[in-house]
Design an enzyme around this catalytic site. Structure first.
Site, PDB file in Angstrom:
ATOM      1  CG  ASN A  10       9.269  -5.231  -0.067  1.00  0.00           C
ATOM      2  OD1 ASN A  10       9.952  -5.738  -0.951  1.00  0.00           O
ATOM      3  ND2 ASN A  10       9.534  -4.042   0.459  1.00  0.00           N
ATOM      4  CD1 TRP A  11       9.032 -12.086  -0.356  1.00  0.00           C
ATOM      5  CD2 TRP A  11      10.201 -13.218  -1.901  1.00  0.00           C
ATOM      6  NE1 TRP A  11       8.391 -13.280  -0.581  1.00  0.00           N
ATOM      7  CE2 TRP A  11       9.085 -13.995  -1.521  1.00  0.00           C
ATOM      8  CE3 TRP A  11      11.073 -13.717  -2.868  1.00  0.00           C
ATOM      9  CZ2 TRP A  11       8.832 -15.254  -2.072  1.00  0.00           C
ATOM     10  CZ3 TRP A  11      10.824 -14.961  -3.423  1.00  0.00           C
ATOM     11  CH2 TRP A  11       9.706 -15.725  -3.015  1.00  0.00           C
ATOM     12  CE  LYS A  12      11.675  -4.600   3.460  1.00  0.00           C
ATOM     13  NZ  LYS A  12      11.915  -3.809   4.653  1.00  0.00           N
ATOM     14  CG  HIS A  95      10.313   0.101   0.502  1.00  0.00           C
ATOM     15  ND1 HIS A  95      11.358   0.247   1.379  1.00  0.00           N
ATOM     16  CD2 HIS A  95       9.414  -0.710   1.104  1.00  0.00           C
ATOM     17  CE1 HIS A  95      11.090  -0.460   2.476  1.00  0.00           C
ATOM     18  NE2 HIS A  95       9.927  -1.051   2.329  1.00  0.00           N
ATOM     19  CD  GLU A  97      14.058  -1.337   3.044  1.00  0.00           C
ATOM     20  OE1 GLU A  97      13.997  -2.103   2.061  1.00  0.00           O
ATOM     21  OE2 GLU A  97      13.596  -1.633   4.169  1.00  0.00           O
ATOM     22  N   GLY A 173      11.615  -3.205   9.945  1.00  0.00           N
ATOM     23  CA  GLY A 173      12.715  -4.095  10.275  1.00  0.00           C
ATOM     24  C   GLY A 173      13.265  -3.892  11.682  1.00  0.00           C
ATOM     25  CB  SER A 213       7.742  -4.599  12.888  1.00  0.00           C
ATOM     26  OG  SER A 213       9.083  -4.157  12.706  1.00  0.00           O
ATOM     27  N   GLY A 234       7.548  -7.294   5.313  1.00  0.00           N
ATOM     28  CA  GLY A 234       8.945  -7.558   4.968  1.00  0.00           C
ATOM     29  C   GLY A 234       9.399  -8.876   5.556  1.00  0.00           C
ATOM     30  N   GLY A 235      10.086  -8.818   6.692  1.00  0.00           N
ATOM     31  CA  GLY A 235      10.687 -10.002   7.309  1.00  0.00           C
ATOM     32  C   GLY A 235       9.758 -11.206   7.408  1.00  0.00           C
TER      33      GLY A 235
HETATM   34  P1  13P Z   1       9.417  -5.393   7.968  1.00  0.00           P
HETATM   35  O1  13P Z   1       8.082  -6.133   7.939  1.00  0.00           O
HETATM   36  O2  13P Z   1      10.584  -6.310   7.879  1.00  0.00           O
HETATM   37  O3  13P Z   1       9.477  -4.416   9.087  1.00  0.00           O
HETATM   38  O4  13P Z   1       9.454  -4.542   6.613  1.00  0.00           O
HETATM   39  C1  13P Z   1       8.377  -3.748   6.297  1.00  0.00           C
HETATM   40  C2  13P Z   1       8.569  -3.255   4.915  1.00  0.00           C
HETATM   41  O5  13P Z   1       9.442  -2.440   4.654  1.00  0.00           O
HETATM   42  C3  13P Z   1       7.709  -3.786   3.856  1.00  0.00           C
HETATM   43  O6  13P Z   1       7.851  -3.067   2.692  1.00  0.00           O
END
Ligand code: 13P
Length: 251
Positions: A10-12, A95, A97, A173, A213, A234-235
């Site tokens: 998930n690149w956000k 999500h 967020e 995150g 994470s 994510g990251g």
């Molecule tokens: P991180 O891997 O950066 O913690 O993000 C997880 C996430 O929200 C994937 O959708």
């Protein structure tokens, strides 16, 4: 029951077209022999670029949201037809967020999921508790409410096409991963909720990812848990070697 693992990035809100091209071109050879499903969910503006660059490869492309309506006066929303046209196959829905910053609710998550399934997408529906909710012992209550909310009115046949991502908000995150035991416990609970909605046969077919994470150092242990069928990353999905190492969690 063997469920095929699915690792999705998930690149956000990251990567311009040029940055996306560079990352995808680096990623392609690294994951080409992956044994799991590999997906990258990317910002609207780079879906077309991503779909073109991954055509004919094992990398599938997804969006990070989808409108519940077909078309019309919904400023800022992007419809299923628009996403199909640029090559999205998966879509992240609900999500944390989106829930936290953009007013997404169980009801809007459900409407988007219904629309995604009607239009032939593979939804990745996110659920998960905040730190406050975990500390006040409400993890299961929240995950039950969000899961039942997301799947309201959805048939068993459609539910099987859906991926659930359990993402504890406090682990996103933050570098703070749920322990594999914590993740397994809640994911197994969520599978139980799906079982009560659809019966055991269907619930055993639905893939449930962990997200929060997840990285090359912890992927293997998380993926070894019986109910964890994948990761939403994510990251670590923004660096090709890291994402590849998660994809190859079993190596
Ligand atoms: P991180 O891997 O950066 O913690 O993000 C997880 C996430 O929200 C994937 O959708």
């Amino acid at each position: 029951m063997t469920r095929k693992p699915i690792i999705a990035g998930n690149w956000k809100m990251n990567n311009t077209k040029a940055q996306a091209s560079e990352l995808i071109n680096e990623l392609k050879p690294l994951v080409k022999d992956a044994e799991c499903d590999v997906v990258i969910c990317v910002p609207y503006t780079v879906i077309e670029t991503a779909a073109k660059l991954t055509a004919g490869t094992n990398i599938k492309v997804g969006a990070e949201n989808i409108a519940w309506a077909d078309k019309g006066a919904f400023t800022g929303e992007v419809s299923a037809a628009m996403l199909k046209e640029v090559g999205a196959e998966y879509v992240v829905i609900g999500h944390s967020e989106r829930r936290q910053y953009f007013g997404e609710t169980d009801e809007t998550v459900n409407k988007r999921t219904v629309q995604a399934l009607k239009e032939g997408f593979k939804p990745i529906v996110c659920v998960g508790e905040t730190l406050d909710e975990r500390e006040s012992g409400e993890t299961e209550k929240v995950c039950k409410r969000q899961t039942e909310g997301a799947f309201a009115g959805i048939s068993a046949a459609d539910a099987e096409k859906t991926v659930v991502a359990y993402e504890p908000v406090w682990a996103i995150g933050t570098g703070k991963t749920a322990t594999s035991a914590q993740a397994q416990e809640t994911i197994s609970y969520i599978r139980g909720v799906l079982k009560s909605l659809y019966g055991a046969e269907t619930a055993e077919k639905i893939r449930i990812q962990y997200g929060g994470s997840m990285n090359p150092a912890n992927a293997k242990e998380l993926m070894a848990q019986p109910d964890i069928d994948g990761g939403l990353i994510g990251g670590a999905s923004l660096k090709a070697p890291d994402f590849s190492a998660v994809v190859h969690f079993d190596k």
